[in-house]
Scaffold this motif. Sequence first.
Motif, mmCIF file in Angstrom:
data_model
loop_
_atom_site.group_PDB
_atom_site.id
_atom_site.type_symbol
_atom_site.label_atom_id
_atom_site.label_comp_id
_atom_site.label_asym_id
_atom_site.label_seq_id
_atom_site.Cartn_x
_atom_site.Cartn_y
_atom_site.Cartn_z
ATOM 1 N N LEU A 27 -9.427 -4.050 -9.322
ATOM 2 C CA LEU A 27 -9.897 -2.827 -8.677
ATOM 3 C C LEU A 27 -11.375 -2.587 -8.973
ATOM 4 N N PHE A 28 -11.772 -2.763 -10.216
ATOM 5 C CA PHE A 28 -13.169 -2.536 -10.604
ATOM 6 C C PHE A 28 -14.101 -3.497 -9.874
ATOM 7 N N THR A 29 -13.740 -4.769 -9.836
ATOM 8 C CA THR A 29 -14.576 -5.767 -9.164
ATOM 9 C C THR A 29 -14.738 -5.449 -7.688
ATOM 10 N N LEU A 30 -13.641 -5.099 -7.047
ATOM 11 C CA LEU A 30 -13.679 -4.807 -5.617
ATOM 12 C C LEU A 30 -14.502 -3.557 -5.333
ATOM 13 N N LEU A 31 -14.350 -2.532 -6.154
ATOM 14 C CA LEU A 31 -15.107 -1.294 -5.954
ATOM 15 C C LEU A 31 -16.608 -1.522 -6.136
ATOM 16 N N VAL A 32 -16.982 -2.348 -7.103
ATOM 17 C CA VAL A 32 -18.399 -2.653 -7.319
ATOM 18 C C VAL A 32 -18.988 -3.340 -6.087
ATOM 19 N N ILE A 33 -18.260 -4.304 -5.538
ATOM 20 C CA ILE A 33 -18.729 -5.017 -4.340
ATOM 21 C C ILE A 33 -18.889 -4.049 -3.176
ATOM 22 N N ILE A 34 -17.914 -3.166 -2.995
ATOM 23 C CA ILE A 34 -17.954 -2.217 -1.881
ATOM 24 C C ILE A 34 -19.114 -1.239 -2.036
ATOM 25 N N LEU A 86 -4.573 -3.877 -2.262
ATOM 26 C CA LEU A 86 -4.383 -3.785 -3.706
ATOM 27 C C LEU A 86 -3.552 -2.555 -4.067
ATOM 28 N N PHE A 87 -3.822 -1.440 -3.405
ATOM 29 C CA PHE A 87 -3.079 -0.207 -3.683
ATOM 30 C C PHE A 87 -1.615 -0.310 -3.249
ATOM 31 N N THR A 88 -1.395 -0.783 -2.023
ATOM 32 C CA THR A 88 -0.029 -0.779 -1.499
ATOM 33 C C THR A 88 0.852 -1.832 -2.163
ATOM 34 N N ASN A 89 0.233 -2.870 -2.716
ATOM 35 C CA ASN A 89 0.998 -3.908 -3.418
ATOM 36 C C ASN A 89 0.757 -3.841 -4.925
ATOM 37 N N TRP A 90 0.472 -2.658 -5.399
ATOM 38 C CA TRP A 90 0.044 -2.432 -6.782
ATOM 39 C C TRP A 90 1.030 -2.991 -7.800
ATOM 40 N N THR A 91 2.317 -2.849 -7.542
ATOM 41 C CA THR A 91 3.326 -3.197 -8.549
ATOM 42 C C THR A 91 3.457 -4.695 -8.779
ATOM 43 N N ILE A 92 2.971 -5.518 -7.857
ATOM 44 C CA ILE A 92 3.137 -6.965 -8.029
ATOM 45 C C ILE A 92 1.883 -7.626 -8.595
ATOM 46 N N TYR A 93 0.836 -6.839 -8.829
ATOM 47 C CA TYR A 93 -0.415 -7.404 -9.336
ATOM 48 C C TYR A 93 -0.467 -7.360 -10.856
ATOM 49 N N THR A 94 -1.078 -8.390 -11.422
ATOM 50 C CA THR A 94 -1.466 -8.364 -12.826
ATOM 51 C C THR A 94 -2.977 -8.138 -12.877
ATOM 52 N N ASN A 95 -3.489 -7.701 -14.005
ATOM 53 C CA ASN A 95 -4.922 -7.411 -14.147
ATOM 54 C C ASN A 95 -5.403 -6.453 -13.052
#
Length: 285
Positions: A169-176, A155-164
């Motif tokens: 990021l929030f969803t993934l961090l909560v799971i982790i 997600l970080f390294t491909n940050w510029t091509i993501y929407t939302n």
Amino acid sequence: MIVVANVAVFVVVMGINNCPAHDSTDRFGSCVAPFLHRFSFQPLRENPLFGPASSTLEKMGALKWDKVVHHHQGWRLVTCVWLHAGVVHLLANMLSLVFIGVRLEQQFGFIRIGAVYLISGLGGSVLSSLFIRNSISVGASGALFGLLGAMLSELFTNWTIYTNKAAALFTLLVIIVINLAVGILPHVDNFAHLGGFLTGFLLGFVLLMRPQFGWIERRNLPPASQVKSKHKAYQYVLCVIALLLLIVGFIVGLVMLFRGESGNDHCHWCHYLSCVPTSRWSCGN
């Protein structure tokens, strides 16, 4: 394929375990599901996860510090990832693998995701061995946490091509965070989780870079609008830094391990990362 391999290994382990031939009725009770014959499970008082005896797991390649260091059985750092303590353990890990791995495999292919899985499992084994000496460890949890780590760095390294971006990021961090928090309970090898997560996080920068927007369609664009570089500069920088950290981390970890050093001697509070003692339970190494 990884799911099939894990299930196949478990079946082989249960066949070798052969509970009826080593029935310890006097100590723990009779084998569970005796109709399975040699594939029946150890008594629940011995293994509540519906699986083999600890001695069988150790014989088949479970991770144990003494075996790795003093008996030069470094292969256990890899084999332990393919072993599971029981049906419950196997199902939990394989369901997690399907949930996490299918999407990643569809996007990046089996080879790259398989590499993340295997190397993360090794990273988890190394960190676990540095901090836990008195018990055996099995399971694919380190490899699974590696996939979570790779999802985060991807997600970080491909940050510029993501929407939302923020929502993802929030969803993934909560799971982790939730999964790592479970690791502070006793009898859970959170060092394997952390080692796998950190390894996968670094590997994501190396193996999961996406081309920048417009690279694939560049031939259909006018020369003035064509993208000249497949990846952005920051992606290359992150890739190099992550690769260097990964190599250094493995070298340092393996050297410390085979010298017989304990991570607890260098970090006196790190044991709290794997188990936090309370009035309801105690922790041990």
